[in-house]
Motif scaffolding. Structure first.
Motif, PDB file in Angstrom:
ATOM      1  N   UNK A   1     105.294 -37.795  72.895  1.00 19.91           N
ATOM      2  CA  UNK A   1     105.519 -38.584  71.931  1.00 19.91           C
ATOM      3  C   UNK A   1     105.964 -38.429  70.788  1.00 19.91           C
ATOM      4  N   UNK A   2     107.179 -39.131  69.768  1.00 19.59           N
ATOM      5  CA  UNK A   2     107.831 -39.193  68.938  1.00 19.59           C
ATOM      6  C   UNK A   2     107.746 -39.488  67.415  1.00 19.59           C
ATOM      7  N   UNK A   3     108.022 -38.458  67.480  1.00 20.21           N
ATOM      8  CA  UNK A   3     107.979 -38.417  65.274  1.00 20.21           C
ATOM      9  C   UNK A   3     106.679 -38.511  64.904  1.00 20.21           C
ATOM     10  N   UNK A   4     106.514 -37.165  65.632  1.00 20.32           N
ATOM     11  CA  UNK A   4     104.714 -36.646  64.488  1.00 20.32           C
ATOM     12  C   UNK A   4     105.369 -36.552  63.529  1.00 20.32           C
TER      13      UNK A   4
ATOM     14  N   UNK B   1     112.830 -31.541  68.170  1.00 19.57           N
ATOM     15  CA  UNK B   1     114.082 -32.558  68.201  1.00 19.57           C
ATOM     16  C   UNK B   1     112.982 -33.400  68.834  1.00 19.57           C
ATOM     17  N   UNK B   2     112.953 -34.176  67.907  1.00 24.15           N
ATOM     18  CA  UNK B   2     112.185 -35.597  68.293  1.00 24.15           C
ATOM     19  C   UNK B   2     110.926 -35.653  68.298  1.00 24.15           C
ATOM     20  N   UNK B   3     110.098 -34.835  69.032  1.00 26.64           N
ATOM     21  CA  UNK B   3     109.006 -35.058  68.883  1.00 26.64           C
ATOM     22  C   UNK B   3     108.072 -34.901  67.784  1.00 26.64           C
ATOM     23  N   UNK B   4     109.119 -33.548  66.394  1.00 28.25           N
ATOM     24  CA  UNK B   4     108.174 -34.197  65.169  1.00 28.25           C
ATOM     25  C   UNK B   4     109.409 -34.676  63.569  1.00 28.25           C
ATOM     26  N   UNK B   5     109.015 -34.967  63.184  1.00 23.35           N
ATOM     27  CA  UNK B   5     109.419 -36.147  62.022  1.00 23.35           C
ATOM     28  C   UNK B   5     108.827 -35.363  60.875  1.00 23.35           C
ATOM     29  N   UNK B   6     108.381 -34.319  60.405  1.00 25.37           N
ATOM     30  CA  UNK B   6     107.621 -33.370  59.765  1.00 25.37           C
ATOM     31  C   UNK B   6     106.603 -32.999  60.101  1.00 25.37           C
ATOM     32  N   UNK B   7     106.765 -31.610  59.273  1.00 22.01           N
ATOM     33  CA  UNK B   7     105.142 -30.599  59.240  1.00 22.01           C
ATOM     34  C   UNK B   7     105.431 -30.260  57.301  1.00 22.01           C
ATOM     35  N   UNK B   8     103.303 -30.225  57.819  1.00 18.86           N
ATOM     36  CA  UNK B   8     103.352 -29.410  55.887  1.00 18.86           C
ATOM     37  C   UNK B   8     102.113 -28.454  56.785  1.00 18.86           C
ATOM     38  N   UNK B   9     102.669 -27.465  56.352  1.00 15.87           N
ATOM     39  CA  UNK B   9     101.524 -26.225  56.565  1.00 15.87           C
ATOM     40  C   UNK B   9     101.336 -25.455  55.359  1.00 15.87           C
TER      41      UNK B   9
END
Length: 535
Positions: free
Chosen positions: A49-52, A75-83
């Protein structure tokens, strides 16, 4: 009935582009590592998947055998991360991939206090707009500072704002509804009911599953084994099957980092107390002993990572095990909190609370004291544990630190007075052979993880314990109350602080017993009997 068990590959294929994915984990504890690996492998093979957007109330993985989020740090898989926090790794090794992405500003990255992030799930599950809280005011969480942003990409898209509500300042965090929740348990039956008998904590799996289910999403549970429906005791089920859509199996999942399985961590047996080691005699033990002197018998006390994590072992050595009930953010209550890679787990615990409820306890100040570490102490008493510019890739985040300290009645911060000093102990005295190059008492901390100003305004009891002195936060400033034997007041303390310290007129010498190998004969005063206000 049709089984809910599917392959890891099939589960990874269920996650669509652009999804919000919530992952239950605490470093290596409870990490659904094989499921995260399957998502990363699918991306490498297919570009999907893209842009998770991924949510991690406590870190997923730890770089010591459990990669966690690093499986999907692409790159491309993650769009944003909140931790709430991020994987930690040896400072001498190459930084984790997720740290590199954050440092290179490749994705917006946020560090929201763990308890608030759990609250955001609960609000999403109930279709409420978000979390209104005072937790984080005047810290890096506050929009007047960094607003939880870990890099410029995140700063450009704010995640928290300040509100005026009935004449008071509050912080507002909008709910984030997950499309997918990835959680972990020990056993699933064919209906998807989950039990946690080999786990060291429940963490927040139930809340994350509720948020996904109520938002029209799916829940994927990684487990060690699957059993026939009807064979699990209802009281043992922590996440009911009505919330679980799919099950994947990892028969070799570790209980926590570098621990395949220890039944005492999951409360199935109790280890003899004499099986727990006590700290070797060194400078850190001196500090931990002095921290222990701040406690009252009968108290409930939170522990953080670092020197303070050894305080339960000090009480063991002094014959005072059980005088304090230890509470840690992952959910364990009582017992003997573990060290190093097993930190976050306890052996011989009295109980396990789900992390979100433990954080409710912390945020409301229901406990008696917290023992935490510091990297820097500011002129106003503020503490930084979350960022140092000379270590740019260290983005482990603050975890539950901000939740815990927001209303704690009493906090004892511990650490070395400055960084890099060469120290020894001789004949019951501290010997400073060479002074450190980096001062830790600074005019202004680089990152406000704990606000000294709010602590004074709220009347919190704040103590700082180092190897060479003890300090107290007062409305007038930071007061030096005790000094170690063998230490020169001017050369070793006053000259090593960037700001003037107030020397107490009743300045004392730290207990000489702290600086000898033998037990110190610790005696804890009893906590006063709890009474209702006005009674």
């Amino acid at each position: 009935m049709a089984t809910k068990e599917i392959t890891l590959e099939a589960a990874a294929a269920l996650i669509p582009d652009g999804a919000v994915v919530s992952v239950s984990s605490s470093s290596g504890l409870g990490c659904p590592d094989l499921m995260l690996k399957a998502i990363g492998e699918r991306f490498e093979a297919t570009g999907r998947p893209r842009q998770l957007t991924t949510l991690h109330p406590i870190a997923a993985g730890d770089m010591s055998g459990i990669k966690g989020v690093d499986h999907i740090a692409r790159k491309g898989l993650l769009a944003r991360i909140i931790g709430g926090s991020y994987p930690s790794g040896p400072s001498t090794s190459e930084p984790p991939l997720i740290w590199q992405m954050i440092g290179a500003n490749e994705i917006p990255a946020y560090n929201i206090p763990s308890g608030i992030l759990f609250d955001m799930h609960r609000e999403a599950a109930a279709k409420r707009p978000g979390v209104i809280t005072k937790v984080g005011l005047d810290t890096f969480v506050d929009p007047q500072n960094q607003g939880c942003a870990m890099n410029a990409a995140a700063a450009a898209v704010p995640i928290v704002k300040k509100l005026d509500f009935e004449g008071e300042e509050w912080l507002f965090f909008p709910s984030i509804a997950p499309d997918v929740a990835i959680i972990r348990a020990t056993t699933a039956d064919e209906r998807g009911n989950l039990t946690y008998e080999h786990e060291g904590a429940y963490l927040g799996g139930l809340d994350q599953a509720l948020a996904a289910r109520n938002s029209g999403g799916i829940v994927i549970a990684q487990v060690k084994r699957v059993t026939k429906e009807g064979t699990l005791k209802p009281h043992d089920v922590r996440v009911p099957g009505m919330l679980v859509d799919y099950i994947v199996v990892d028969p070799d999942q570790k209980q926590t980092t570098q621990t395949l399985y220890d039944p005492a961590i999951s409360g199935e047996i109790f280890h003899p107390l004499d099986s727990f080691g006590v700290p070797d005699f060194n400078i850190q033990k001196v500090i931990a002993r002095r921290v222990a002197q701040e406690l009252q018998s009968g108290s409930c006390v939170n522990l953080g990572f670092g020197i303070s994590a050894n305080v339960p072992r000090i009480l063991l050595e002094e014959g005072l095990h059980g005088a304090i009930t230890w509470v840690i953010e992952q959910g364990a209550v009582g017992g003997v909190p573990l060290l190093d890679f097993a930190f976050g787990c306890s052996s011989n615990a009295d109980a396990y609370m789900p992390s979100p409820y433990q954080f409710t306890y912390f945020q409301g100040g229901g406990f008696d004291a917290s023992l935490l570490s510091f990297l820097e102490i500011g002129r106003d008493g503020s503490v930084n544990v979350s960022k140092l510019s000379f270590r740019p890739h260290v983005t482990a985040g603050a975890g539950g630190f901000v939740d815990i300290t927001a209303r704690a009645k009493k906090i004892v911060f511990s650490g070395m007075f400055n960084a890099g000093a060469k120290l020894s102990i001789d004949a019951g005295k501290l010997v400073i052979e060479k002074e450190g190059k980096l001062k830790k008492l600074v005019n202004e901390v680089e990152h406000i993880t704990f606000s000294g100003k709010r602590a004074v305004a709220q009347g919190q009891d704040i103590t700082y314990v180092t190897e060479r002195c003890v300090l107290k936060l007062t409305p007038d400033g930071i007061v030096l109350t005790e000094i170690a034997p063998g230490v020169d007041l001017a050369t070793h303390i006053l000259d090593q602080s960037e700001f003037p310290l107030i020397v107490s007129p009743d300045l004392k010498i730290m207990d000489a017993a702290l600086f000898a190998e033998a037990p110190i004969g610790l005696s804890l005063p009893a906590k006063p009997q709890r009474k209702l206000k006005g009674a």
